[in-house]
Design a protein around this motif. Sequence first.
Motif, PDB file in Angstrom:
ATOM      1  N   VAL A  21       0.854  -1.192   0.000  1.00  0.00           N
ATOM      2  CA  VAL A  21       0.000   0.000   0.000  1.00  0.00           C
ATOM      3  C   VAL A  21       0.891   1.243   0.000  1.00  0.00           C
ATOM      4  N   GLY A  22       0.280   2.384  -0.186  1.00  0.00           N
ATOM      5  CA  GLY A  22       1.029   3.637  -0.196  1.00  0.00           C
ATOM      6  C   GLY A  22       1.497   3.985  -1.588  1.00  0.00           C
ATOM      7  N   GLY A  23       2.431   3.186  -2.088  1.00  0.00           N
ATOM      8  CA  GLY A  23       2.881   3.358  -3.461  1.00  0.00           C
ATOM      9  C   GLY A  23       3.924   4.429  -3.652  1.00  0.00           C
ATOM     10  N   GLY A  24       3.886   5.505  -2.851  1.00  0.00           N
ATOM     11  CA  GLY A  24       4.923   6.514  -2.939  1.00  0.00           C
ATOM     12  C   GLY A  24       6.219   5.982  -2.350  1.00  0.00           C
ATOM     13  N   TYR A  25       7.353   6.462  -2.850  1.00  0.00           N
ATOM     14  CA  TYR A  25       8.632   5.957  -2.341  1.00  0.00           C
ATOM     15  C   TYR A  25       8.766   6.224  -0.848  1.00  0.00           C
ATOM     16  N   VAL A  26       8.279   7.381  -0.406  1.00  0.00           N
ATOM     17  CA  VAL A  26       8.184   7.711   1.015  1.00  0.00           C
ATOM     18  C   VAL A  26       6.823   8.352   1.244  1.00  0.00           C
ATOM     19  N   VAL A  52       8.466   7.432  -8.559  1.00  0.00           N
ATOM     20  CA  VAL A  52       9.593   6.575  -8.171  1.00  0.00           C
ATOM     21  C   VAL A  52       9.102   5.345  -7.418  1.00  0.00           C
ATOM     22  N   GLY A  53       8.101   5.528  -6.540  1.00  0.00           N
ATOM     23  CA  GLY A  53       7.556   4.393  -5.811  1.00  0.00           C
ATOM     24  C   GLY A  53       6.958   3.353  -6.728  1.00  0.00           C
ATOM     25  N   HIS A  54       6.206   3.791  -7.729  1.00  0.00           N
ATOM     26  CA  HIS A  54       5.578   2.842  -8.648  1.00  0.00           C
ATOM     27  C   HIS A  54       6.598   2.176  -9.557  1.00  0.00           C
ATOM     28  N   ARG A  55       7.652   2.877  -9.913  1.00  0.00           N
ATOM     29  CA  ARG A  55       8.718   2.244 -10.683  1.00  0.00           C
ATOM     30  C   ARG A  55       9.394   1.145  -9.865  1.00  0.00           C
ATOM     31  N   THR A  56       9.543   1.381  -8.560  1.00  0.00           N
ATOM     32  CA  THR A  56      10.118   0.375  -7.671  1.00  0.00           C
ATOM     33  C   THR A  56       9.231  -0.855  -7.579  1.00  0.00           C
ATOM     34  N   LEU A  57       7.921  -0.640  -7.447  1.00  0.00           N
ATOM     35  CA  LEU A  57       6.990  -1.761  -7.365  1.00  0.00           C
ATOM     36  C   LEU A  57       6.927  -2.535  -8.677  1.00  0.00           C
ATOM     37  N   ALA A  58       7.120  -1.849  -9.797  1.00  0.00           N
ATOM     38  CA  ALA A  58       7.091  -2.529 -11.094  1.00  0.00           C
ATOM     39  C   ALA A  58       8.185  -3.587 -11.186  1.00  0.00           C
ATOM     40  N   GLU A  59       9.283  -3.387 -10.469  1.00  0.00           N
ATOM     41  CA  GLU A  59      10.355  -4.377 -10.463  1.00  0.00           C
ATOM     42  C   GLU A  59       9.936  -5.664  -9.763  1.00  0.00           C
ATOM     43  N   LEU A  60       8.872  -5.583  -8.953  1.00  0.00           N
ATOM     44  CA  LEU A  60       8.309  -6.768  -8.299  1.00  0.00           C
ATOM     45  C   LEU A  60       7.025  -7.220  -8.994  1.00  0.00           C
ATOM     46  N   GLY A  88      -3.851   4.448  -1.238  1.00  0.00           N
ATOM     47  CA  GLY A  88      -2.978   5.407  -0.586  1.00  0.00           C
ATOM     48  C   GLY A  88      -2.862   5.106   0.897  1.00  0.00           C
ATOM     49  N   TRP A  89      -1.691   5.390   1.480  1.00  0.00           N
ATOM     50  CA  TRP A  89      -1.439   5.021   2.884  1.00  0.00           C
ATOM     51  C   TRP A  89      -0.741   6.189   3.565  1.00  0.00           C
ATOM     52  N   GLN A  90      -1.518   7.188   4.008  1.00  0.00           N
ATOM     53  CA  GLN A  90      -0.978   8.415   4.593  1.00  0.00           C
ATOM     54  C   GLN A  90      -1.316   8.457   6.078  1.00  0.00           C
ATOM     55  N   ASN A 131      -5.250  11.158  -9.714  1.00  0.00           N
ATOM     56  CA  ASN A 131      -4.743  11.397 -11.065  1.00  0.00           C
ATOM     57  C   ASN A 131      -3.679  10.387 -11.467  1.00  0.00           C
ATOM     58  N   THR A 132      -3.125   9.657 -10.466  1.00  0.00           N
ATOM     59  CA  THR A 132      -2.124   8.627 -10.757  1.00  0.00           C
ATOM     60  C   THR A 132      -2.667   7.222 -10.524  1.00  0.00           C
ATOM     61  N   GLY A 133      -3.993   7.105 -10.527  1.00  0.00           N
ATOM     62  CA  GLY A 133      -4.607   5.785 -10.508  1.00  0.00           C
ATOM     63  C   GLY A 133      -5.103   5.282  -9.176  1.00  0.00           C
ATOM     64  N   TYR A 134      -4.989   6.069  -8.125  1.00  0.00           N
ATOM     65  CA  TYR A 134      -5.441   5.608  -6.810  1.00  0.00           C
ATOM     66  C   TYR A 134      -6.961   5.685  -6.717  1.00  0.00           C
ATOM     67  N   ARG A 135      -7.522   4.729  -5.959  1.00  0.00           N
ATOM     68  CA  ARG A 135      -8.972   4.693  -5.780  1.00  0.00           C
ATOM     69  C   ARG A 135      -9.376   4.741  -4.307  1.00  0.00           C
ATOM     70  N   GLN A 136      -8.483   4.320  -3.397  1.00  0.00           N
ATOM     71  CA  GLN A 136      -8.775   4.331  -1.967  1.00  0.00           C
ATOM     72  C   GLN A 136      -7.618   5.001  -1.227  1.00  0.00           C
ATOM     73  N   LEU A 137      -7.927   5.498  -0.013  1.00  0.00           N
ATOM     74  CA  LEU A 137      -6.916   6.191   0.787  1.00  0.00           C
ATOM     75  C   LEU A 137      -7.220   5.973   2.262  1.00  0.00           C
ATOM     76  N   VAL A 138      -6.155   5.744   3.056  1.00  0.00           N
ATOM     77  CA  VAL A 138      -6.279   5.625   4.511  1.00  0.00           C
ATOM     78  C   VAL A 138      -5.481   6.761   5.143  1.00  0.00           C
ATOM     79  N   LEU A 139      -6.132   7.506   6.063  1.00  0.00           N
ATOM     80  CA  LEU A 139      -5.495   8.614   6.771  1.00  0.00           C
ATOM     81  C   LEU A 139      -5.381   8.276   8.254  1.00  0.00           C
TER      82      LEU A 139
END
Length: 265
Positions: free
Chosen positions: A145-150, A168-176, A183-185, A201-209
Amino acid sequence: MAGYWWWLLGVGVVLWMNPQVLPLNKGSWVPRFGEPGAPTEREMRQAALPRKLTLHMLTHSHSDIGWNLSFEGYYKASVHSVLRQVTRELWADGRRRFTWGDIAFLDMWMADEGTQDSGLEADGKEMTWREAVTVLVQRGQLDIVGGGYVSPDEGLTTWWAHNAIVDVGHRTLAELNTTTRVGWQIDNFGHMNTMAHVLSNTGYRQLVLGRMAFRQQYDLATQGQLQFEWRSEEHGRLGARGLLTHFLVDHYQAPSARFDFDFTA
């Protein structure tokens, strides 16, 4: 010289009488960011619960990229051991699932030990840590979850930086061979009003705050609105749908001591 001491005494009195400035003379309740004072008795009353509740229990991680230790310090002290053991436990039982939300640590672990033998086997073949993690992700046992590098400080980070962090986070996940739409904020100190637009705008549909000003949290809780669709001004202008958002009532703590596995396991 006497004037200096009177000035110093005045500063001390001001700090003592304003507990929001420094941790002095604080009572049992500490004002949160942006709060003018302690909540009233009415505000502290719990909202009435519905007759029937459906509870969803989610075991998840939270590893600071930097706090008391540096990024590398946390990795060496504990995080790489946690990732190793979680992978072993998931591999041992296909019914187990775990959610990981710290992409930078996952990337560091893969760079450090990803090609090393994990001691795990599949169909008689020894697996590297990277291969084992990829399999667990494909099985749905390891959720990302989260998807962002940080997880950024939303109040200080620029629009460009927010988008770069997600990219950058999604590019990292693509390697897996995986991605995420959740989203995980949960530990951000406040949220900017355009974050919903950045994520959707980058494909997220759910978010946890996980953090919110006390009175805003109280108002949403009493109205049963801690789950809501977060829409920015850009959503309205573009006609786009918002993010289905859930707020953690007890921050990222266990809802009961019985479920606080850090201490009961």
